[in-house]
Write an enzyme that holds these catalytic residues in place. Sequence first.
Site, short mmCIF file in Angstrom:
data_model
loop_
_atom_site.label_atom_id
_atom_site.label_comp_id
_atom_site.label_asym_id
_atom_site.label_seq_id
_atom_site.Cartn_x
_atom_site.Cartn_y
_atom_site.Cartn_z
N HIS A 46 -3.03 7.20 6.83
CA HIS A 46 -2.02 8.10 6.25
C HIS A 46 -2.66 9.40 5.76
CE1 HIS A 46 1.96 6.33 6.11
NE2 HIS A 46 1.51 5.18 5.63
N GLY A 58 0.84 -1.19 0.00
CA GLY A 58 0.00 0.00 0.00
C GLY A 58 0.87 1.24 0.00
N HIS A 104 -4.68 1.13 7.23
CA HIS A 104 -3.35 1.78 7.34
C HIS A 104 -3.26 2.96 6.37
CE1 HIS A 104 1.26 1.28 7.63
NE2 HIS A 104 1.10 2.13 6.65
N GLU A 105 -3.69 2.75 5.12
CA GLU A 105 -3.54 3.81 4.11
C GLU A 105 -4.50 4.97 4.38
OE1 GLU A 105 -0.93 3.66 2.42
OE2 GLU A 105 -0.56 1.56 2.89
N GLN A 142 2.86 10.05 1.28
CA GLN A 142 4.16 9.38 1.36
C GLN A 142 5.05 9.71 0.18
OE1 GLN A 142 2.28 5.33 2.14
NE2 GLN A 142 4.20 5.15 3.26
N CYS A 172 5.72 -0.26 7.01
CA CYS A 172 5.32 0.92 6.25
C CYS A 172 6.53 1.38 5.45
CB CYS A 172 4.88 2.02 7.21
SG CYS A 172 4.42 3.56 6.40
N LEU A 173 6.33 1.74 4.19
CA LEU A 173 7.47 2.15 3.36
C LEU A 173 8.13 3.42 3.88
CD1 LEU A 173 6.11 1.40 -0.24
CD2 LEU A 173 7.76 0.07 1.08
#
Length: 189
Positions: A139, A47, A135-136, A52, A93-94
């Site tokens: 963000h 994701g 999660h996204e 991000q 997470c990236l």
Amino acid sequence: MAGLQVRIYGDTILRKKAKLVRNIDDELRHLIKQMAETMRASQIGVGLAAPQVGRLVRVAIVREDADDDVPIHCLINPRLVEQEEEQTGSEGCLSFPTLRADVQRPLRVLVEALNPDGDEIHLEAEGLLARVLAHEIDHLNGVLFIDRAERDSLGWLIPDEDADDGYRIESTSLDQVHRKLDRLRQETE
Ligand code: ZN
């Protein structure tokens, strides 16, 4: 097409609330394509949210598995309209390279969004995909997984040939996370 640079924790944009998309135009569709490319290039990402990659718009992409054959869902203005039951599991997470933590998420979700053609879509998900969607969407509101993580569960993923899956987890603290990612961010800026 070159991927975009993923912002690392400590970058203030990750704490800002993203704005609703009013116009789905070619520029936005181009951003979505670049985000998909960036996620694929990461090889492990399931994701990615627009903040991000430095864009404060309510756009996120998700997939069920970090496999190039798995389709990517593109969500514009996604909203979590229903959630059912809970699951606790390991998450990454990236924007937090190699960090893992246990996070409680809904087990099942219903998300409403627009697709890149501007059509309304309803996405029902369970398990990992429900986790990724929650999660996204977080963000897009400036909420990060460490905010919800069980404190004792923070750890770095360290390659380890002796481990069953090739990795072991080295326990860490929130302070260490801040320090290490600050250094990493300064190196990439
Ligand atoms: Zn993330």
